[in-house]
Every structure is written in C-alpha cells, then in structure tokens.
Design an enzyme around this catalytic site. Structure first.
Site: not given
Ligand SMILES: *Cc1c(COP(=O)(O)O)cnc(C)c1O
Length: 470
Positions: A113
């Site tokens: 993220k």
């Molecule tokens: C947010 C997140 C996801 C999921 O990603 P999306 O964009 O919501 O599909 C998967 N793994 C981790 C570690 C995350 O922080």
C-alpha cells in the site's frame, strides 16, 4: 482526460477533482472516459526507464491537469531509493520453480500500500496548497491501510489524519508502527470495540454533513483513483523485469481483498500492456473466487466474513470490483446501477454464461483460493527451496499461481507485505521469528501516542474538534 462515474450520473471531471471526492455523487466510482493506448514504440522506449521516470510517463496520461514539471517533481520526491529500499524501487526475484515475485513491500510500512499511498500524500499536499484548502482524513483500519496512510501524510502541510483502530486487536508490530508516530498532524484513536465499530463511526462522521463540511473531512480508502493509477505503474515495471523483450507475455497473480490491486492490472492490460492472464487469489473469504468461477457475485455480511491468517484479505464486499464490472458491461452505467441496487439489497447478481466467458477470454481473468493450511505449506516450501520467507498474503498468491500456471506461462506474483508484520503465522509455519528489516529493531519499545475512546461517534467528533482548534 476526464473522469466519469461507473453509475453514469456524474458530469465529466478532471483528475484533481476526482481524487478529493471519495465516492462519486451518484454512489459510483470514478474512471477515465477511456484508457490511454500504449503503442509498441512507447513500450520499447519505456523499458529502460527508472521507476520514477516510468511513473511519470504513465501517470501524466491520467493526471493531465497537473503541470508536467510539477508532476515530475512529485514523482521524483515519491519514488526514492531511500524511501523504498533500493534503486529499483520494486525489484523482481525468481523462485526455483520459475514463479517470479515482484517486491512491493520495501516501503516505510512494509506493505504494497505504500507504493500508492506515498504518492497520494505528496499529491494531496500539492493539490491542497494549490487550491488553498485543507483536508482532515478520518479513517478506520485493521492494520495496513492506516499505517500506510499515516506514514504518507505525516508532517504534510494542510492535512490531519484521525485513524481509528480496534483497541487491542492489531498485532504488536502494527500497533507500534502506528502509535509510535509523534507527528502533530497524526492522531491515533483506539476504539473499545471491533473493526466494524470503527467503520460505523467513520460512516457516522461522514454522514454528519454539517460536521463534514465544517471540518473538511475526507478519506483515503482504496477506491481513490489516484491510488489505482499509481499501482498501474508497477505492472509495467514487473512486465519489463520479467521479460527480455516486448513480444513476450506475462500473467500476474494478485492476492486480493478490495480488488484495488488487481483492478490496476486490469487497467494496465486495457492500456495494451502484454498481460496474458490476471489471476485473482483469495483466502477463505472467497466471494471473488466464486464470481470468477461461476459468474455469481454474492457479497456477504460481516457475520460470514472469516478472520484468517491473511487478515488484509478478510473482505467480502470488494469496493473496486464495480470498476471492472462497468467495463465488462461495455460501460453501461444504468446497468451497473441496477446491479448494485441488487447487491445493496443483499441479493447479489449472476452473469449470463456468455458474459462469464468474456471475463476470461476478453479480460483474461481467472481465480483461485488458498486456505490456512495451504498458505502455511506454501511458506514452508518456499523457505525450504529458496530461503525466502513469504508473508501470509503473498503465500496465498504463490499457492494459487502454482495451481493455475500452464506450461511455459510466465507468472509474476505480487508481494503484498513482508512477513515481519505477521509474526505469529510465520512462527507457526517455520518455528522461528520472521526476518525484520533494518531500522525496525526495537520498534515496540518506542513511546506510543494514542487516545482510547469508547465506540461513540460523538466523542470522536469532539476529539477532532479539539485537535483542529488548537
Ligand atoms: C490491502 C492488502 C491486500 C488486498 O489488496 P486489495 O487492493 O484490497 O485487493 C492484500 N494483502 C495485503 C498485505 C494488503 O495490505
């Protein structure tokens, strides 16, 4: 480039307006009127670019209301080796079974993220300064989103972050990561309750329109188009790193929750990046796997959303999914609106067999599911074969990629977090603690700044008022 809503009810807006908006006024999500098309000559020219240069070439196509020199400056300040741990920003490594891992978790909070959120922080600061506005973000987190947002917004002029989390429910590492921030514009609020209680309070604050307008309340959730656009960049980067030339094709396997990450892959594919298949990996919360296998979309309520060892994928209503369905239905906003009325009414919807074929044949989607024992097994196997410790979410992706891979298919798995964030599951798999990156030693011993409140929106609003009148 102008942006429309997936529900067809928004007059076209420029990029900078959509990023401060959250949901479109008609309840839909913003998408560009059309996807820019990348020629073979452009791909050839982009292959040798640095990450920040590549980000500039791609994002300028979508953010054309920001002067090019300003955009370049924002991206150069965002994608720096000292922030993301290497000159490559997102390096690729190949496992001995041939599957590649695109490393996206070397940013400040050790999850993918950061790749989008770090840019969002710099972008918000720039856009707000240009407009003479301020923004106060009120959000809820069960872990990764909140910390990524706080590390992206800390110290930024014109922005405050009020992040609600369920008191005592995050891992020690996640708690220490967020609560050790001492910046004046970061406010941690631990709510005596569950994640759902935090989310209800955020909704209550958002629905108090007078309060929202008076205190310029906004969000940073994953439907923000600026986040999706930043994620498009690493599909290009991963493609270049995994291939020797632009005649080759690559498939991506993506651990999915809110469908934001893989939605960016869909956009990259629509732009003409030679992507073969997009593999959607889910955990026990398998609403998306069911959809891609059967054409039935049946989101579940909180009572049927399981708590798993890949907690960032414990989502049963994927907020970005509507963007893909809009494209699938040839951008018929009226039809999307009707389908989401069914979704909101609890009924879900079912594609026709012809539509379901299109999902695979024209859009390249397929899916798989991984449960606790399988992700633990994947962590053990990759540790034994390659000496690489995967986090639980990435392990779900690797498990699904191995299962779906066809002979000769070049598959890149997106790494979504580092194992240091999820120590308990690693201890279960490997009987030892996960490796901890440099700079995170002693994190749990740092002083923490947090206010504990009961699950009461009025008290949260009072805290926001007090903090902003100081
Ligand atoms: C947010 C997140 C996801 C999921 O990603 P999306 O964009 O919501 O599909 C998967 N793994 C981790 C570690 C995350 O922080």
């Amino acid at each position: 480039m102008r942006y429309i809503s997936t529900r067809g009810g928004m007059p076209p807006l420029p990029f900078s307006d959509t990023i401060l908006m959250g949901l479109a006024p008609d309840g839909g999500l913003a998408l560009p009127e059309s996807y820019p098309q990348i020629s073979r000559a452009q791909l050839d020219a982009w292959r040798g670019l640095s990450y920040a240069e590549l980000a500039f070439e791609i994002i300028r196509l979508f953010a054309d209301d920001i002067p090019a020199a300003d955009l370049k400056d924002i991206l150069d300040r965002t994608y720096r080796p000292d922030v993301f741990g290497s000159a490559e920003i997102a390096p690729l490594k190949r496992l001995s079974d041939g599957i590649a891992i695109l490393e996206l978790s070397n940013g400040p909070t050790l999850a993918f993220k950061d790749m989008a959120m770090q840019w969002l922080g710099n972008l918000f600061e720039y856009v707000l300064a240009r407009r003479g506005e301020t923004l106060n973000i009120v959000g809820a987190t069960s872990g990764d989103t909140g910390s990524a947002a706080e590390y992206a917004m800390r110290g930024k002029a014109g922005i405050h972050v009020f992040m609600l989390s369920p008191n005592g429910k995050m891992s020690d590492f996640q708690r220490a990561q967020m609560f050790s921030l001492q910046d004046e514009n970061i406010h941690n609020i631990a709510i005596d309750g569950m994640f759902d209680d935090c989310q209800d309070i955020v909704k209550a604050v958002q629905n108090d329109h007078a309060f929202k307008a008076r205190y310029k309340i906004g969000t940073v959730n994953s439907i923000n188009w600026a986040r999706v656009v930043a994620q498009v960049v690493y599909y290009f980067k991963g493609y270049f790193a995994a291939t020797a030339g632009n005649d080759e094709r690559v498939s991506f396997c993506v651990p999915s929750g809110n469908f934001g990450n893989v939605c960016a892959g869909h956009v990259a594919r629509q732009m003409g990046l030679p992507i073969d298949r997009l593999m959607v990996a889910t955990n026990e919360n398998d609403v998306l796997d069911e959809f891609f296998k059967t054409g039935r979309y049946a989101p579940r309520g909180g009572e049927r959303t399981y708590v798993t060892s890949s907690p960032s994928m414990d989502i049963s209503k994927a907020s970005n999914f509507e963007r893909f369905v809009f494209d699938l239905l040839d951008r018929d906003g009226e039809q999307v609106k009707a389908l989401w009325a069914q979704v909101d009414g609890g009924a879900g919807f079912q594609l026709t067999p012809a539509q379901l074929r299109t999902v695979g044949e024209r859009y390249g989607f397929c899916s798989g599911k991984s449960v606790h024992a399988e992700r633990i097994a994947a962590i053990r196997r990759v540790d034994a074969e390659d000496g690489v410790v995967l986090d639980t979410h990435t392990a779900d992706g690797v498990k699904v990629a191995r299962e779906l891979r066809r002979p000769g298919e070049n598959v890149v798995c997106l790494e979504t977090a580092l194992p240091a964030k999820f120590a308990a599951a690693i201890r279960e798999a490997l009987d030892r603690d996960p490796p901890r990156p440099a700079g995170f030693e002693g994190l749990e011993a740092l002083p923490q700044k947090v206010t504990v409140l009961p699950a009461d929106a009025a008290q949260v609003k009072a805290l926001v008022e007090r903090a902003l009148s100081r």
